[in-house]
Design a protein around this motif. Structure first.
Motif, mmCIF file in Angstrom:
data_model
loop_
_atom_site.group_PDB
_atom_site.id
_atom_site.type_symbol
_atom_site.label_atom_id
_atom_site.label_comp_id
_atom_site.label_asym_id
_atom_site.label_seq_id
_atom_site.Cartn_x
_atom_site.Cartn_y
_atom_site.Cartn_z
ATOM 1 N N UNK A 1 0.843 -1.187 0.000
ATOM 2 C CA UNK A 1 0.000 0.000 0.000
ATOM 3 C C UNK A 1 0.882 1.242 0.000
ATOM 4 N N UNK A 2 0.568 2.167 -0.889
ATOM 5 C CA UNK A 2 1.348 3.386 -1.000
ATOM 6 C C UNK A 2 0.879 4.402 0.023
ATOM 7 N N UNK A 3 1.841 5.010 0.701
ATOM 8 C CA UNK A 3 1.526 6.071 1.658
ATOM 9 C C UNK A 3 2.539 7.187 1.557
ATOM 10 N N UNK A 4 2.049 8.415 1.699
ATOM 11 C CA UNK A 4 2.900 9.590 1.824
ATOM 12 C C UNK A 4 2.580 10.220 3.164
ATOM 13 N N UNK A 26 5.884 1.995 0.071
ATOM 14 C CA UNK A 26 5.131 1.165 -0.862
ATOM 15 C C UNK A 26 5.682 1.157 -2.270
ATOM 16 N N UNK A 27 6.341 2.226 -2.679
ATOM 17 C CA UNK A 27 6.971 2.308 -3.992
ATOM 18 C C UNK A 27 7.804 3.566 -4.082
ATOM 19 N N UNK A 28 8.577 3.660 -5.137
ATOM 20 C CA UNK A 28 9.337 4.883 -5.383
ATOM 21 C C UNK A 28 8.666 5.665 -6.506
ATOM 22 N N UNK A 95 2.964 15.354 -2.709
ATOM 23 C CA UNK A 95 2.330 14.695 -3.842
ATOM 24 C C UNK A 95 3.364 13.912 -4.632
ATOM 25 N N UNK A 96 2.917 12.854 -5.290
ATOM 26 C CA UNK A 96 3.851 12.029 -6.053
ATOM 27 C C UNK A 96 3.190 11.490 -7.316
ATOM 28 N N UNK A 97 3.997 11.296 -8.340
ATOM 29 C CA UNK A 97 3.543 10.710 -9.588
ATOM 30 C C UNK A 97 4.668 9.837 -10.112
ATOM 31 N N UNK A 111 -1.001 14.445 -10.367
ATOM 32 C CA UNK A 111 -0.404 13.666 -9.292
ATOM 33 C C UNK A 111 -1.392 12.631 -8.774
ATOM 34 N N UNK A 112 -0.901 11.421 -8.618
ATOM 35 C CA UNK A 112 -1.753 10.300 -8.248
ATOM 36 C C UNK A 112 -1.863 10.107 -6.744
ATOM 37 N N UNK A 113 -0.767 10.368 -6.056
ATOM 38 C CA UNK A 113 -0.720 10.070 -4.623
ATOM 39 C C UNK A 113 -0.534 11.351 -3.827
#
Length: 124
Positions: A1-4, A26-28, A95-97, A111-113
């Motif tokens: 699960x991706x979290x910021x 969860x990812x880079x 935010x991250x993409x 931005x997705x996250x």
């Protein structure tokens, strides 16, 4: 699960400094950045950093006062904010993409996250 997860917000007097941190799990991501939203206003771009090229981009209001950087070993992005002004008061969002194009890097819609936000208040 991706979290910021953001941290580092707070109350500071005008002219002071704060450093915001955003830890991703969860990812880079290739592009990570910061947006802010003041009461009654739209979310606006502050700064973004490109992991693959190390390039940074800033809003006009952030140029010369804010500095974005990243620690890839910790999957973290930092925002050093200096010479803060009352008009910088807002909730700051990480935010991250994951794309590599960076097209419309200043647009929140790209931005997705998103993190949950951290409040920054600058008193005059």
């Amino acid at each position: 699960q991706v979290q910021l997860v953001e941290s580092g917000g707070g109350l500071v007097q005008a002219g002071g400094s704060l450093r915001l941190s955003c830890a991703a799990s969860g990812r880079t991501f290739n592009f990570m950045g910061w947006f802010r939203q003041a009461p009654g206003k739209e979310r606006e771009f502050v700064a973004v950093i490109n992991r693959s090229r190390g390039a940074t981009y800033y809003s006009d209001s952030a140029k010369g006062r804010f500095a974005i950087s990243r620690d890839d070993a910790k999957n973290t992005v930092l925002l050093q904010m200096n010479s803060l002004k009352p008009e910088d008061t807002a909730v700051y969002y990480c935010a991250a993409r994951s794309d590599y194009s960076g097209i419309l890097y200043y647009s929140a819609a790209q931005y997705t996250y998103w993190g949950q936000g951290t409040q920054v208040t600058v008193s005059s």
